[in-house]
Motif scaffolding. Structure first.
Motif, PDB file in Angstrom:
ATOM      1  N   PRO A   1       0.748  -1.214  -0.058  1.00  0.00           N
ATOM      2  CA  PRO A   1       0.021   0.078   0.150  1.00  0.00           C
ATOM      3  C   PRO A   1       0.750   1.256   0.011  1.00  0.00           C
ATOM      4  CG  PRO A   1       0.285  -0.995   2.066  1.00  0.00           C
ATOM      5  CD  PRO A   1       0.777  -1.718   1.290  1.00  0.00           C
ATOM      6  N   TRP A   2       1.548   1.442  -1.196  1.00  0.00           N
ATOM      7  CA  TRP A   2       2.463   2.528  -1.268  1.00  0.00           C
ATOM      8  C   TRP A   2       2.078   3.770  -2.418  1.00  0.00           C
ATOM      9  CZ3 TRP A   2       5.728   3.864  -4.992  1.00  0.00           C
ATOM     10  CH2 TRP A   2       6.835   4.990  -4.763  1.00  0.00           C
ATOM     11  N   ASP A   3       2.229   4.761  -2.425  1.00  0.00           N
ATOM     12  CA  ASP A   3       2.330   5.503  -3.580  1.00  0.00           C
ATOM     13  C   ASP A   3       2.920   6.714  -3.304  1.00  0.00           C
ATOM     14  OD1 ASP A   3       1.573   6.368  -6.097  1.00  0.00           O
ATOM     15  OD2 ASP A   3      -0.524   6.509  -5.667  1.00  0.00           O
ATOM     16  N   LEU A   4       3.330   7.572  -4.270  1.00  0.00           N
ATOM     17  CA  LEU A   4       3.938   8.924  -4.115  1.00  0.00           C
ATOM     18  C   LEU A   4       3.112   9.984  -3.257  1.00  0.00           C
ATOM     19  CD1 LEU A   4       5.670   9.977  -7.402  1.00  0.00           C
ATOM     20  CD2 LEU A   4       6.744   9.100  -5.367  1.00  0.00           C
ATOM     21  N   SER A   5       3.406  10.431  -2.331  1.00  0.00           N
ATOM     22  CA  SER A   5       2.733  11.230  -1.261  1.00  0.00           C
ATOM     23  C   SER A   5       3.811  12.396  -0.888  1.00  0.00           C
ATOM     24  CB  SER A   5       2.259  10.596  -0.088  1.00  0.00           C
ATOM     25  OG  SER A   5       1.541  11.475   0.719  1.00  0.00           O
ATOM     26  N   PRO A   6       3.330  13.625  -1.233  1.00  0.00           N
ATOM     27  CA  PRO A   6       2.147  13.980  -2.171  1.00  0.00           C
ATOM     28  C   PRO A   6       2.468  13.447  -3.441  1.00  0.00           C
ATOM     29  CG  PRO A   6       3.653  15.960  -1.736  1.00  0.00           C
ATOM     30  CD  PRO A   6       4.373  14.818  -0.850  1.00  0.00           C
ATOM     31  N   ALA A   7       1.458  13.645  -4.283  1.00  0.00           N
ATOM     32  CA  ALA A   7       1.172  13.164  -5.690  1.00  0.00           C
ATOM     33  C   ALA A   7       2.171  13.915  -6.474  1.00  0.00           C
ATOM     34  CB  ALA A   7      -0.104  13.145  -6.168  1.00  0.00           C
ATOM     35  N   ALA A   8       2.611  13.717  -7.559  1.00  0.00           N
ATOM     36  CA  ALA A   8       3.293  14.346  -8.519  1.00  0.00           C
ATOM     37  C   ALA A   8       2.734  15.464  -9.052  1.00  0.00           C
ATOM     38  CB  ALA A   8       3.980  13.268  -9.700  1.00  0.00           C
ATOM     39  N   ALA A   9       3.362  16.417  -9.646  1.00  0.00           N
ATOM     40  CA  ALA A   9       2.775  17.596 -10.229  1.00  0.00           C
ATOM     41  C   ALA A   9       1.844  17.195 -11.641  1.00  0.00           C
ATOM     42  CB  ALA A   9       3.661  18.943 -10.652  1.00  0.00           C
ATOM     43  N   PRO A  10       0.881  17.841 -11.874  1.00  0.00           N
ATOM     44  CA  PRO A  10      -0.124  17.416 -12.746  1.00  0.00           C
ATOM     45  C   PRO A  10       0.367  17.784 -14.263  1.00  0.00           C
ATOM     46  CG  PRO A  10      -1.143  18.918 -11.935  1.00  0.00           C
ATOM     47  CD  PRO A  10       0.146  18.740 -10.810  1.00  0.00           C
ATOM     48  N   GLY A  11       0.089  17.008 -15.134  1.00  0.00           N
ATOM     49  CA  GLY A  11       0.343  17.440 -16.708  1.00  0.00           C
ATOM     50  C   GLY A  11      -0.879  17.877 -17.072  1.00  0.00           C
TER      51      GLY A  11
ATOM     52  N   ARG B   1      13.338  27.441  -0.710  1.00  0.00           N
ATOM     53  CA  ARG B   1      14.056  26.551  -1.326  1.00  0.00           C
ATOM     54  C   ARG B   1      14.565  25.320  -0.449  1.00  0.00           C
ATOM     55  NH1 ARG B   1      18.354  30.092  -2.158  1.00  0.00           N
ATOM     56  NH2 ARG B   1      19.545  28.031  -2.947  1.00  0.00           N
ATOM     57  N   ALA B   2      14.652  25.642   0.616  1.00  0.00           N
ATOM     58  CA  ALA B   2      15.037  24.586   1.915  1.00  0.00           C
ATOM     59  C   ALA B   2      14.070  23.563   1.991  1.00  0.00           C
ATOM     60  CB  ALA B   2      15.710  25.155   2.998  1.00  0.00           C
ATOM     61  N   MET B   3      13.047  24.200   2.164  1.00  0.00           N
ATOM     62  CA  MET B   3      11.598  23.047   2.484  1.00  0.00           C
ATOM     63  C   MET B   3      11.008  22.719   1.255  1.00  0.00           C
ATOM     64  SD  MET B   3      11.670  23.278   5.508  1.00  0.00           S
ATOM     65  CE  MET B   3      10.151  22.742   5.889  1.00  0.00           C
ATOM     66  N   GLN B   4      11.279  23.021   0.042  1.00  0.00           N
ATOM     67  CA  GLN B   4      10.408  22.521  -1.208  1.00  0.00           C
ATOM     68  C   GLN B   4      10.748  21.065  -1.601  1.00  0.00           C
ATOM     69  OE1 GLN B   4      11.799  24.771  -4.627  1.00  0.00           O
ATOM     70  NE2 GLN B   4      13.886  23.835  -4.839  1.00  0.00           N
ATOM     71  N   MET B   5       9.761  20.443  -2.047  1.00  0.00           N
ATOM     72  CA  MET B   5       9.733  18.987  -2.663  1.00  0.00           C
ATOM     73  C   MET B   5      10.651  18.844  -4.012  1.00  0.00           C
ATOM     74  SD  MET B   5       6.890  16.093  -3.231  1.00  0.00           S
ATOM     75  CE  MET B   5       6.426  17.086  -4.694  1.00  0.00           C
ATOM     76  N   VAL B   6      11.531  17.950  -4.078  1.00  0.00           N
ATOM     77  CA  VAL B   6      12.224  18.146  -5.308  1.00  0.00           C
ATOM     78  C   VAL B   6      11.775  16.930  -6.023  1.00  0.00           C
ATOM     79  CG1 VAL B   6      14.545  17.828  -6.178  1.00  0.00           C
ATOM     80  CG2 VAL B   6      14.039  19.286  -4.266  1.00  0.00           C
ATOM     81  N   GLU B   7      11.356  16.855  -7.319  1.00  0.00           N
ATOM     82  CA  GLU B   7      11.105  16.030  -8.307  1.00  0.00           C
ATOM     83  C   GLU B   7      11.353  16.416  -9.736  1.00  0.00           C
ATOM     84  OE1 GLU B   7       7.036  14.658  -8.670  1.00  0.00           O
ATOM     85  OE2 GLU B   7       6.216  16.685  -8.043  1.00  0.00           O
ATOM     86  N   GLN B   8      11.825  15.552 -10.675  1.00  0.00           N
ATOM     87  CA  GLN B   8      12.238  15.651 -11.895  1.00  0.00           C
ATOM     88  C   GLN B   8      11.724  14.550 -12.779  1.00  0.00           C
ATOM     89  OE1 GLN B   8      16.573  16.240 -11.784  1.00  0.00           O
ATOM     90  NE2 GLN B   8      16.674  14.042 -12.297  1.00  0.00           N
ATOM     91  N   LEU B   9      11.352  15.043 -14.022  1.00  0.00           N
ATOM     92  CA  LEU B   9      11.230  14.080 -15.204  1.00  0.00           C
ATOM     93  C   LEU B   9      12.530  14.179 -16.002  1.00  0.00           C
ATOM     94  CD1 LEU B   9       7.479  14.867 -16.047  1.00  0.00           C
ATOM     95  CD2 LEU B   9       8.363  12.572 -15.263  1.00  0.00           C
ATOM     96  N   SER B  10      12.756  13.108 -16.495  1.00  0.00           N
ATOM     97  CA  SER B  10      14.357  13.089 -17.142  1.00  0.00           C
ATOM     98  C   SER B  10      14.426  12.407 -18.420  1.00  0.00           C
ATOM     99  CB  SER B  10      15.307  12.585 -16.287  1.00  0.00           C
ATOM    100  OG  SER B  10      15.434  13.257 -14.897  1.00  0.00           O
ATOM    101  N   GLN B  11      15.123  12.856 -19.191  1.00  0.00           N
ATOM    102  CA  GLN B  11      15.446  12.146 -20.682  1.00  0.00           C
ATOM    103  C   GLN B  11      17.021  12.182 -20.547  1.00  0.00           C
ATOM    104  OE1 GLN B  11      13.502  15.241 -23.505  1.00  0.00           O
ATOM    105  NE2 GLN B  11      12.776  13.475 -24.468  1.00  0.00           N
ATOM    106  N   PHE B  12      17.534  10.948 -20.810  1.00  0.00           N
ATOM    107  CA  PHE B  12      18.933  10.689 -21.028  1.00  0.00           C
ATOM    108  C   PHE B  12      19.292  11.328 -22.515  1.00  0.00           C
ATOM    109  CE2 PHE B  12      22.541   7.395 -20.997  1.00  0.00           C
ATOM    110  CZ  PHE B  12      23.136   7.993 -20.195  1.00  0.00           C
TER     111      PHE B  12
END
Length: 369
Positions: A155-165, A219-230
């Motif tokens: 029972p696991w998922d990203l929390s909070p959810a990823a930013a929407p597209g 900046r110190a408190m922000q959640m960090v996420e990224q989508l990446s292409q190689f």
């Protein structure tokens, strides 16, 4: 000849050549450095390739002898310790087999180089005397065939959810994102600084809100996420298992967050700002204070093997819980486009003067972290 999914550029950069039954040579590529020091994730890719090559040779040797077939094995977990600074140039990788099993095997790998760049330039390529260990790794492997079958998820998922597209339900239109650099709340990040050679092989996209100027506290408190292409050499390729090693240690926005946390610690220690940060001025995302972040240890757990053809996009979420005494923790989650967990990583990094990575090492320096 068809290029590998992760490109011939990356393939050449991580190539290892057998020297004898348990020794391999490699050449750490300056195009994958941060300043003058090979990137930790890139170095992990070389270690991964060494392990794969070693067990492929063992399987081939057993087959040639006509004995019981031995399945090739691939890494499922790596525990890496960075003992001393590496440098671009020749390296020797030595494999010690701790356990060889049909289901799980473990090897100990050391990456060694000359004590400094000057010494390396005077040595013969075949002269392995007077080398010192730079990186240590324990690598656990298993045959891919032994792990086929459905995954059972907790029972696991990203929390909070990823930013929407922009798509219905918040899905991301990856085609639009690649072509225009923006979709929904996601947009392409800034170009890497000239000395950050290793970062130039990544196209990183983040939520637009995290890319705008902020106060140090924000900046110190922000959640960090990224989508990446190689993008080895600036040309988009595909993520492979070897390339995932690079990705678990490349996250520009997370480094900015750690820099803001260290800046907060330093400013509070010197009494130059309030605990609430109410006297802060807005600082650019590049950071109020410039730091560098050498990795001390890196643990990687590979949850899902990528297909041979690779994948175009991977999603990273990076959390730093505390910076104390200029020592930071990082937890990295890597997911594919469908939200399937690909890898997890925990790391320990130091927050130090950036001059460390842009000065050459001499024999007089210890080179230790």
């Amino acid at each position: 000849m068809t290029d590998p999914a992760h490109s011939s550029t990356f393939e050449n950069a991580i190539a290892v050549t057998p020297v004898n039954a348990n020794t391999y040579s490699a050449h750490l590529d300056p195009a994958w450095c941060i300043g003058l020091v090979p990137h930790g994730g890139y170095t992990a890719s070389v270690l991964y390739r060494t392990a794969v090559t070693h067990f492929a040779r063992k399987a081939a040797a057993a087959s040639n002898k006509g004995g019981k077939p031995v399945l090739p094995q691939e890494p499922i977990a790596l525990q890496i310790t960075f003992q001393r600074r590496t440098f671009a140039g020749p390296a020797v990788l030595t494999v010690q087999e701790i356990k060889r099993g049909a289901r799980v095997s473990t090897i100990h790998v050391t990456l060694s180089q000359a004590r400094d760049e000057a010494a390396a330039s005077t040595k013969s390529p075949d002269d392995n005397k007077d080398l010192e260990v730079k990186v240590l790794a324990y690598i656990t492997l298993s045959p891919p065939e032994a792990e086929e079958g459905p995954a059972v998820r907790g029972p696991w998922d990203l929390s909070p959810a990823a930013a929407p597209g922009s798509l219905a339900g918040g899905g991301i239109d990856f085609k639009v994102l690649a072509e225009t650099g923006r979709d929904g709340e996601w947009e392409i990040g800034p170009v890497a600084a000239p000395t950050l050679h290793a970062a130039k092989h990544l196209r990183a996209y983040g939520p637009a809100a995290t890319l705008k100027p902020k106060t140090v506290t924000e900046r110190a408190m922000q959640m960090v996420e990224q989508l990446s292409q190689f993008a080895p050499g600036g040309r988009v390729a595909r993520w492979t298992n070897e390339a995932v090693m690079y990705l678990v240690d490349i996250f520009p926005a997370a480094l900015d967050r750690m820099g803001a946390m260290e800046a907060t610690r330093v400013l509070r220690a010197t009494g130059t700002r309030t605990e609430t940060g109410s006297d802060e001025k807005v600082a650019p995302a590049a950071g109020l204070v410039q730091f560098w972040y050498p990795t001390v240890t890196m643990n990687i757990d590979l949850k899902s093997r990528l297909p041979a053809a690779g994948v175009e996009w991977l999603h990273s979420r990076v959390v730093t819980r505390m910076v104390r005494g200029s020592r930071a923790d990082l937890e990295v989650l890597i997911l594919d486009q469908e939200g399937e967990l690909v890898a997890t990583s925990t790391q320990v990094a130091l927050v130090v003067d950036p001059a460390r990575n842009v000065k050459g090492r001499t024999a007089k320096g210890s080179g230790k972290l």
